[in-house]
Design a protein around this motif. Structure first.
Motif, PDB file in Angstrom:
ATOM      1  N   SER A 284     -10.111  -3.972   6.082  1.00 61.41           N
ATOM      2  CA  SER A 284      -8.788  -3.988   5.619  1.00 61.41           C
ATOM      3  C   SER A 284      -8.509  -4.260   4.058  1.00 61.41           C
ATOM      4  O   SER A 284      -9.281  -5.089   3.552  1.00 61.41           O
ATOM      5  CB  SER A 284      -8.022  -5.092   6.468  1.00 61.41           C
ATOM      6  N   ASP A 285      -7.880  -3.414   3.413  1.00 58.79           N
ATOM      7  CA  ASP A 285      -7.299  -3.582   2.149  1.00 58.79           C
ATOM      8  C   ASP A 285      -6.072  -4.425   2.123  1.00 58.79           C
ATOM      9  O   ASP A 285      -5.196  -4.123   2.937  1.00 58.79           O
ATOM     10  CB  ASP A 285      -7.174  -2.322   1.497  1.00 58.79           C
ATOM     11  N   ARG A 286      -5.712  -5.163   1.146  1.00 57.64           N
ATOM     12  CA  ARG A 286      -4.673  -5.867   1.010  1.00 57.64           C
ATOM     13  C   ARG A 286      -3.749  -5.204  -0.039  1.00 57.64           C
ATOM     14  O   ARG A 286      -4.211  -4.906  -1.170  1.00 57.64           O
ATOM     15  CB  ARG A 286      -4.733  -7.155   0.461  1.00 57.64           C
ATOM     16  N   ILE A 287      -2.326  -4.900   0.097  1.00 57.70           N
ATOM     17  CA  ILE A 287      -1.597  -4.374  -0.629  1.00 57.70           C
ATOM     18  C   ILE A 287      -0.272  -5.340  -0.994  1.00 57.70           C
ATOM     19  O   ILE A 287       0.223  -5.764   0.050  1.00 57.70           O
ATOM     20  CB  ILE A 287      -0.951  -2.747  -0.185  1.00 57.70           C
ATOM     21  N   ASN A 288      -0.143  -5.601  -2.227  1.00 62.43           N
ATOM     22  CA  ASN A 288       0.912  -6.461  -2.555  1.00 62.43           C
ATOM     23  C   ASN A 288       2.025  -5.650  -3.141  1.00 62.43           C
ATOM     24  O   ASN A 288       1.710  -4.678  -3.994  1.00 62.43           O
ATOM     25  CB  ASN A 288       0.689  -7.656  -3.336  1.00 62.43           C
TER      26      ASN A 288
ATOM     27  N   THR B 281       6.276  -9.285  11.659  1.00 65.12           N
ATOM     28  CA  THR B 281       6.064  -9.615  10.453  1.00 65.12           C
ATOM     29  C   THR B 281       6.379  -8.287   9.425  1.00 65.12           C
ATOM     30  O   THR B 281       6.229  -7.000  10.032  1.00 65.12           O
ATOM     31  CB  THR B 281       4.536  -9.872  10.006  1.00 65.12           C
TER      32      THR B 281
ATOM     33  N   SER C 118       4.205  -6.884   7.421  1.00 68.07           N
ATOM     34  CA  SER C 118       3.068  -6.086   7.536  1.00 68.07           C
ATOM     35  C   SER C 118       3.449  -5.260   8.789  1.00 68.07           C
ATOM     36  O   SER C 118       2.999  -3.959   8.605  1.00 68.07           O
ATOM     37  CB  SER C 118       1.889  -6.961   7.679  1.00 68.07           C
ATOM     38  N   GLU C 119       3.766  -5.869   9.864  1.00 72.11           N
ATOM     39  CA  GLU C 119       3.691  -4.788  11.277  1.00 72.11           C
ATOM     40  C   GLU C 119       4.925  -3.764  10.742  1.00 72.11           C
ATOM     41  O   GLU C 119       4.664  -2.511  11.182  1.00 72.11           O
ATOM     42  CB  GLU C 119       4.183  -5.755  12.209  1.00 72.11           C
TER      43      GLU C 119
ATOM     44  N   ARG D  54       3.099  -1.234   8.247  1.00 72.48           N
ATOM     45  CA  ARG D  54       2.203  -0.328   9.262  1.00 72.48           C
ATOM     46  C   ARG D  54       2.845   0.926   9.890  1.00 72.48           C
ATOM     47  O   ARG D  54       2.620   1.995  10.123  1.00 72.48           O
ATOM     48  CB  ARG D  54       1.324  -1.250  10.029  1.00 72.48           C
TER      49      ARG D  54
END
Length: 88
Positions: A2-6, A29, A31-32, A35
């Motif tokens: 998994s890559d993190r994106i801010n 969340t 993030s959900e 996605r």
């Protein structure tokens, strides 16, 4: 993996995400929610490509195709002529 994106969002976008996320919302969340948006975008892109391919096969089946001359301008003129004559 998994890559993190801010990402920083302007207030109107951040407010919208806040409304879409939380106890009384569909998404738990941010993030959900993000996605889900990405998946919809990917499905839409696939759908457009799929539709274009099917349309292309249909055009071939119906005789709506031409051989390229290798000259883009000539091909465009020929295409428009054939199209205006209903591919006759």
């Amino acid at each position: 993996m998994s890559d993190r994106i801010n990402a920083r969002l302007p207030k109107p976008l951040a407010d919208h995400v806040s409304r879409m996320v939380g106890q009384d919302s569909i998404f738990e969340t941010p993030s959900e929610y993000i996605r889900s948006l990405i998946r919809k975008d990917m499905e839409s892109e696939f759908s457009q490509v799929y539709t274009a391919v099917i349309d292309g096969f249909t055009d071939i089946k119906e005789g709506r195709y031409m051989e390229s001359t290798g000259d883009w301008k000539k091909d465009k003129e020929l295409f428009l002529k054939k199209q205006s004559e209903n591919w006759q």
